[in-house]
Motif scaffolding. Structure first.
Motif, PDB file in Angstrom:
ATOM      1  N   LEU A 188       0.837  -1.205   0.000  1.00  0.00           N
ATOM      2  CA  LEU A 188       0.000   0.000   0.000  1.00  0.00           C
ATOM      3  C   LEU A 188       0.869   1.251   0.000  1.00  0.00           C
ATOM      4  O   LEU A 188       0.575   2.219  -0.727  1.00  0.00           O
ATOM      5  N   PHE A 189       1.918   1.254   0.771  1.00  0.00           N
ATOM      6  CA  PHE A 189       2.821   2.404   0.817  1.00  0.00           C
ATOM      7  C   PHE A 189       3.474   2.631  -0.547  1.00  0.00           C
ATOM      8  O   PHE A 189       3.637   3.771  -1.003  1.00  0.00           O
ATOM      9  N   ALA A 190       3.866   1.538  -1.226  1.00  0.00           N
ATOM     10  CA  ALA A 190       4.455   1.652  -2.567  1.00  0.00           C
ATOM     11  C   ALA A 190       3.461   2.275  -3.545  1.00  0.00           C
ATOM     12  O   ALA A 190       3.834   3.094  -4.401  1.00  0.00           O
ATOM     13  N   ALA A 191       2.194   1.885  -3.426  1.00  0.00           N
ATOM     14  CA  ALA A 191       1.166   2.472  -4.292  1.00  0.00           C
ATOM     15  C   ALA A 191       1.052   3.971  -4.055  1.00  0.00           C
ATOM     16  O   ALA A 191       0.931   4.762  -4.998  1.00  0.00           O
ATOM     17  N   LEU A 192       1.089   4.387  -2.795  1.00  0.00           N
ATOM     18  CA  LEU A 192       0.973   5.813  -2.484  1.00  0.00           C
ATOM     19  C   LEU A 192       2.182   6.595  -2.993  1.00  0.00           C
ATOM     20  O   LEU A 192       2.037   7.712  -3.508  1.00  0.00           O
ATOM     21  N   VAL A 193       3.379   6.004  -2.888  1.00  0.00           N
ATOM     22  CA  VAL A 193       4.579   6.689  -3.372  1.00  0.00           C
ATOM     23  C   VAL A 193       4.531   6.853  -4.888  1.00  0.00           C
ATOM     24  O   VAL A 193       5.016   7.848  -5.436  1.00  0.00           O
ATOM     25  N   SER A 194       3.938   5.896  -5.596  1.00  0.00           N
ATOM     26  CA  SER A 194       3.861   5.999  -7.056  1.00  0.00           C
ATOM     27  C   SER A 194       3.060   7.221  -7.502  1.00  0.00           C
ATOM     28  O   SER A 194       3.225   7.691  -8.635  1.00  0.00           O
ATOM     29  N   LEU A 195       2.218   7.762  -6.629  1.00  0.00           N
ATOM     30  CA  LEU A 195       1.451   8.958  -6.976  1.00  0.00           C
ATOM     31  C   LEU A 195       2.349  10.181  -7.132  1.00  0.00           C
ATOM     32  O   LEU A 195       1.913  11.204  -7.679  1.00  0.00           O
ATOM     33  N   GLN A 196       3.595  10.096  -6.668  1.00  0.00           N
ATOM     34  CA  GLN A 196       4.533  11.200  -6.842  1.00  0.00           C
ATOM     35  C   GLN A 196       5.008  11.316  -8.288  1.00  0.00           C
ATOM     36  O   GLN A 196       5.608  12.320  -8.671  1.00  0.00           O
ATOM     37  N   LEU A 197       4.773  10.292  -9.078  1.00  0.00           N
ATOM     38  CA  LEU A 197       5.174  10.285 -10.483  1.00  0.00           C
ATOM     39  C   LEU A 197       4.012  10.751 -11.350  1.00  0.00           C
ATOM     40  O   LEU A 197       2.862  10.370 -11.118  1.00  0.00           O
ATOM     41  N   ALA A 198       4.308  11.574 -12.352  1.00  0.00           N
ATOM     42  CA  ALA A 198       3.269  12.036 -13.275  1.00  0.00           C
ATOM     43  C   ALA A 198       2.717  10.857 -14.075  1.00  0.00           C
ATOM     44  O   ALA A 198       3.456   9.917 -14.419  1.00  0.00           O
ATOM     45  N   ILE A 199       1.427  10.898 -14.395  1.00  0.00           N
ATOM     46  CA  ILE A 199       0.765   9.764 -15.047  1.00  0.00           C
ATOM     47  C   ILE A 199       1.423   9.415 -16.373  1.00  0.00           C
ATOM     48  O   ILE A 199       1.683   8.258 -16.670  1.00  0.00           O
ATOM     49  N   GLY A 200       1.732  10.414 -17.182  1.00  0.00           N
ATOM     50  CA  GLY A 200       2.275  10.132 -18.505  1.00  0.00           C
ATOM     51  C   GLY A 200       3.780  10.091 -18.585  1.00  0.00           C
ATOM     52  O   GLY A 200       4.335   9.910 -19.677  1.00  0.00           O
ATOM     53  N   LEU A 201       4.451  10.227 -17.449  1.00  0.00           N
ATOM     54  CA  LEU A 201       5.913  10.348 -17.469  1.00  0.00           C
ATOM     55  C   LEU A 201       6.603   9.085 -17.951  1.00  0.00           C
ATOM     56  O   LEU A 201       7.588   9.147 -18.688  1.00  0.00           O
ATOM     57  N   LEU A 202       6.110   7.930 -17.548  1.00  0.00           N
ATOM     58  CA  LEU A 202       6.846   6.680 -17.718  1.00  0.00           C
ATOM     59  C   LEU A 202       6.465   5.910 -18.976  1.00  0.00           C
ATOM     60  O   LEU A 202       6.961   4.813 -19.202  1.00  0.00           O
ATOM     61  N   GLY A 203       5.595   6.479 -19.803  1.00  0.00           N
ATOM     62  CA  GLY A 203       5.193   5.781 -21.016  1.00  0.00           C
ATOM     63  C   GLY A 203       4.050   4.815 -20.755  1.00  0.00           C
ATOM     64  O   GLY A 203       3.419   4.851 -19.689  1.00  0.00           O
ATOM     65  N   PRO A 204       3.761   3.980 -21.742  1.00  0.00           N
ATOM     66  CA  PRO A 204       4.536   3.749 -22.963  1.00  0.00           C
ATOM     67  C   PRO A 204       4.361   4.852 -24.000  1.00  0.00           C
ATOM     68  O   PRO A 204       3.360   5.557 -23.996  1.00  0.00           O
ATOM     69  N   ASP A 205       5.357   4.969 -24.882  1.00  0.00           N
ATOM     70  CA  ASP A 205       5.314   5.952 -25.955  1.00  0.00           C
ATOM     71  C   ASP A 205       4.775   5.283 -27.218  1.00  0.00           C
ATOM     72  O   ASP A 205       5.247   4.210 -27.606  1.00  0.00           O
ATOM     73  N   HIS A 206       3.828   5.929 -27.842  1.00  0.00           N
ATOM     74  CA  HIS A 206       3.235   5.410 -29.072  1.00  0.00           C
ATOM     75  C   HIS A 206       3.409   6.447 -30.172  1.00  0.00           C
ATOM     76  O   HIS A 206       2.668   7.432 -30.220  1.00  0.00           O
TER      77      HIS A 206
END
Length: 318
Positions: A188-206
């Motif tokens: 659960l803590f890992a899920a909350l930390v992932s919110l620090q990353l922007a939604i489109g930052l990590l791809g995938p790139d199309h």
């Protein structure tokens, strides 16, 4: 020390720090969950562990890596990876809670294994997504270093999580469900930390105009790619020998670990608590070995070469 210097440079990048934090928490939770699974199957007083039970536990831990791993990218190319980390860890937290309830309820073993297998199956997608996300948070000249340091740090986090699980298990008797809930909290803590990353930052790139293959086509492409990879290795003997050596060492490690489990459970201790303490010492020694390898391998590879260092490690293990 080059490793420390490289890590210091990477940690200046905010998005890399956040991605690494997701990895560390996720793999620490994996370590907790795996220890909970092993101790419930092997060290519970009410269970008389058989080789079949150990084989079932190992299959739960390893089957997703073998069966799902090569094809995880087919779906990851369709999902935003930040969302994979968020919903994947939330799902694992929920499934881990279900596993804890199944332990308390003393359900049939097959139902427990099905729940545990679900958690480790989701883990394959999260780990693949973490690897695929690195090019989006570091520069091209930093990618090799990040690919070397991040999995190593994750492995150490998994060992640390396993150590924490052993500590909880030893301090609180009959606490398998509590250890599983600890893993759920870390997921659960890992899920909350992932919110620090922007939604489109990590791809995938199309890229524009590119037609995305269907899932069936993606699976077929993956199978063809694996066949081409094997043909490529057939003409690259040095790479093939390195992979065969690594496979054999992992096989031997697994066989020795199963033997160690049985010795700690039945031969070297008079009760489950003492056996679990011995296993904890062995896991701690293994973690120290992972850490030492991360520190000395770059230096020794530069002097002995990759095959020379592999040979030295194999000889030392023998």
């Amino acid at each position: 020390m080059p490793v420390v210097r490289d890590l210091r440079v990477l940690l200046r990048l905010r998005d890399f720090r956040n991605l690494l934090a997701v990895r560390l928490l996720s793999q620490a939770a994996d370590g907790v969950y795996q220890v909970a699974l092993a101790t419930y199957v092997i060290f519970s007083p009410e269970k008389q562990t058989s080789p079949a039970a150990i084989a079932s536990a190992m299959a739960v831990l390893l089957l997703p890596y073998s069966a799902i791993g090569p094809f995880a990218g087919v779906l990851l190319d369709r999902w935003r990876r930040r969302q994979v980390f968020l919903y994947g860890n939330l799902l694992r937290a929920f499934l881990a809670c279900v596993t804890g309830m199944l332990i308390v309820a003393q359900v049939p073993d097959w139902l427990f294994y099905a729940s545990a297998l679900s958690v480790t199956a989701v883990n394959r997608f999260v780990l693949s997504g973490l690897a695929a996300s690195l090019p989006h948070v570091v520069g091209p000249d930093q990618l090799v270093t990040a690919n070397a340091l991040s999995p190593t740090a994750g492995t150490l986090a998994a060992v640390a999580g396993g150590g924490l699980a052993f500590l909880v298990r030893l301090l609180a008797s009959d606490s398998n469900a509590l250890v599983v809930l600890l893993g759920a909290g870390l997921y659960l803590f890992a899920a909350l930390v992932s919110l620090q990353l922007a939604i489109g930052l990590l791809g995938p790139d199309h890229p524009a105009g590119r037609t995305h293959p269907s899932v069936v086509e993606g699976v077929a492409l993956t199978v063809r790619g694996m066949a081409e990879g094997l043909r490529h290795l057939a003409s690259r003997r040095e790479a093939a020998r390195a992979l065969v050596a690594m496979t054999m060492m992992r096989f031997c490690y697994g066989a020795l670990f199963v033997m160690l489990l049985m010795l700690c459970r039945y031969a070297w201790s008079d009760n489950e608590s003492d056996g679990l303490a011995l296993l904890g010492i062995a896991v701690g020694a293994s973690g120290a070995g992972f850490f030492a390898a991360a520190v000395v391998t770059p230096w020794l590879v530069g002097r002995l070469g990759p095959l020379g260092w592999i040979t030295a490690c194999s000889a030392g293990a023998a």
